[in-house]
Motif scaffolding. Sequence first.
Motif, PDB file in Angstrom:
ATOM      1  N   PRO A 109      14.169   2.388 -12.476  1.00 21.43           N
ATOM      2  CA  PRO A 109      14.333   3.814 -12.169  1.00 21.43           C
ATOM      3  C   PRO A 109      13.094   4.410 -11.486  1.00 21.43           C
ATOM      4  CG  PRO A 109      14.114   3.470 -14.537  1.00 21.43           C
ATOM      5  CD  PRO A 109      14.231   2.124 -13.908  1.00 21.43           C
ATOM      6  N   ARG A 110      11.935   3.793 -11.715  1.00 21.44           N
ATOM      7  CA  ARG A 110      10.740   4.182 -10.965  1.00 21.44           C
ATOM      8  C   ARG A 110      10.719   3.306  -9.720  1.00 21.44           C
ATOM      9  NH1 ARG A 110       6.456   1.854 -14.695  1.00 21.44           N
ATOM     10  NH2 ARG A 110       7.867   0.164 -14.279  1.00 21.44           N
ATOM     11  N   LEU A 111       9.957   3.688  -8.735  1.00 19.34           N
ATOM     12  CA  LEU A 111       9.746   2.819  -7.596  1.00 19.34           C
ATOM     13  C   LEU A 111       8.513   1.997  -7.961  1.00 19.34           C
ATOM     14  CD1 LEU A 111       9.823   4.022  -3.916  1.00 19.34           C
ATOM     15  CD2 LEU A 111       8.558   2.039  -4.709  1.00 19.34           C
ATOM     16  N   SER A 112       8.707   0.766  -8.376  1.00 24.65           N
ATOM     17  CA  SER A 112       7.622  -0.081  -8.874  1.00 24.65           C
ATOM     18  C   SER A 112       7.582  -1.372  -8.076  1.00 24.65           C
ATOM     19  CB  SER A 112       7.856  -0.384 -10.363  1.00 24.65           C
ATOM     20  OG  SER A 112       6.850  -1.239 -10.857  1.00 24.65           O
ATOM     21  N   MET A 113       6.394  -1.688  -7.542  1.00 21.13           N
ATOM     22  CA  MET A 113       6.235  -2.885  -6.716  1.00 21.13           C
ATOM     23  C   MET A 113       4.977  -3.629  -7.124  1.00 21.13           C
ATOM     24  SD  MET A 113       7.191  -1.091  -3.102  1.00 21.13           S
ATOM     25  CE  MET A 113       6.095   0.269  -3.461  1.00 21.13           C
ATOM     26  N   LEU A 114       5.015  -4.939  -6.969  1.00 25.17           N
ATOM     27  CA  LEU A 114       3.897  -5.792  -7.343  1.00 25.17           C
ATOM     28  C   LEU A 114       3.411  -6.587  -6.143  1.00 25.17           C
ATOM     29  CD1 LEU A 114       2.088  -6.968  -9.604  1.00 25.17           C
ATOM     30  CD2 LEU A 114       3.875  -8.695  -9.963  1.00 25.17           C
ATOM     31  N   GLY A 115       2.104  -6.537  -5.906  1.00 29.69           N
ATOM     32  CA  GLY A 115       1.444  -7.331  -4.884  1.00 29.69           C
ATOM     33  C   GLY A 115       0.278  -8.060  -5.522  1.00 29.69           C
ATOM     34  N   SER A 116      -0.559  -8.670  -4.696  1.00 27.99           N
ATOM     35  CA  SER A 116      -1.734  -9.352  -5.241  1.00 27.99           C
ATOM     36  C   SER A 116      -2.840  -9.384  -4.207  1.00 27.99           C
ATOM     37  CB  SER A 116      -1.381 -10.777  -5.679  1.00 27.99           C
ATOM     38  OG  SER A 116      -1.086 -11.578  -4.557  1.00 27.99           O
ATOM     39  N   TYR A 117      -4.058  -9.644  -4.690  1.00 27.80           N
ATOM     40  CA  TYR A 117      -5.216  -9.744  -3.798  1.00 27.80           C
ATOM     41  C   TYR A 117      -6.190 -10.766  -4.364  1.00 27.80           C
ATOM     42  CZ  TYR A 117      -7.593  -6.664  -7.156  1.00 27.80           C
ATOM     43  OH  TYR A 117      -8.126  -6.113  -8.293  1.00 27.80           O
ATOM     44  N   GLY A 118      -6.976 -11.338  -3.480  1.00 27.69           N
ATOM     45  CA  GLY A 118      -7.978 -12.317  -3.887  1.00 27.69           C
ATOM     46  C   GLY A 118      -9.238 -11.649  -4.384  1.00 27.69           C
ATOM     47  N   ASP A 119     -10.038 -12.403  -5.135  1.00 27.95           N
ATOM     48  CA  ASP A 119     -11.286 -11.857  -5.668  1.00 27.95           C
ATOM     49  C   ASP A 119     -12.436 -11.954  -4.670  1.00 27.95           C
ATOM     50  OD1 ASP A 119     -12.048 -14.525  -5.690  1.00 27.95           O
ATOM     51  OD2 ASP A 119     -12.379 -14.630  -7.853  1.00 27.95           O
ATOM     52  N   GLY A 120     -12.174 -12.484  -3.465  1.00 26.89           N
ATOM     53  CA  GLY A 120     -13.206 -12.586  -2.441  1.00 26.89           C
ATOM     54  C   GLY A 120     -14.116 -13.790  -2.601  1.00 26.89           C
ATOM     55  N   GLN A 121     -13.904 -14.573  -3.656  1.00 26.24           N
ATOM     56  CA  GLN A 121     -14.778 -15.719  -3.907  1.00 26.24           C
ATOM     57  C   GLN A 121     -13.970 -16.995  -4.160  1.00 26.24           C
ATOM     58  OE1 GLN A 121     -17.648 -14.622  -6.893  1.00 26.24           O
ATOM     59  NE2 GLN A 121     -18.103 -12.706  -5.847  1.00 26.24           N
ATOM     60  N   GLY A 122     -12.702 -16.989  -3.793  1.00 30.00           N
ATOM     61  CA  GLY A 122     -11.871 -18.174  -3.936  1.00 30.00           C
ATOM     62  C   GLY A 122     -11.283 -18.388  -5.312  1.00 30.00           C
ATOM     63  N   GLY A 123     -11.438 -17.404  -6.198  1.00 28.60           N
ATOM     64  CA  GLY A 123     -10.896 -17.519  -7.550  1.00 28.60           C
ATOM     65  C   GLY A 123      -9.430 -17.139  -7.609  1.00 28.60           C
TER      66      GLY A 123
END
Length: 169
Positions: A109-123
């Motif tokens: 009922p909410r507009l809910s979306m999931l993405g992701s991002y890197g930690d900048g150090q390959g983790g």
Amino acid sequence: MGRKEFEASLANGVHAQLARMAGQWEGRFRLWFEPGTLAEESVQRGSIRVLLGGRVLLHEYTGSCAGEPMEGVALIAHHLDERRYESAWAESFGTGTSIMFSTGDGGDPRLSMLGSYGDGQGGSRWGWRTVIEQPDDDTLDLRMYNITPAGDEALAVEVNYRRVLPRTT
């Protein structure tokens, strides 16, 4: 899905709900780098337009963060065939030189979306959940949550918009 399904959605479905968000907005931007410790509070101004005959929203916004000007843009859509929300987001502060792609269940009922991002150090990658709620025509709340690789979720950004001009489509 065919034209009839889209027209029905535009008249009285998810696309009609998305179109309610169109207009000029202003509100409070708050940012947390660590759970429970407010790092920033400022004013954010946004414009949301309906594009492509009601298929997509374009959210453009400006504000400041850490004393620097900030601007961002997000495309938001509901994919009828896949029954999910989709977005592409880029910002001068939050996404660096990348575009974050997110998806979410169209049944929420909410507009809910999931993405992701890197930690900048390959983790391991971190999750980024965006939740948009519109309790009435003149209020729009955006909340974004960091999700650690271990699955712990904490509020990172909150924008509480109020409509400043009549709704446009």
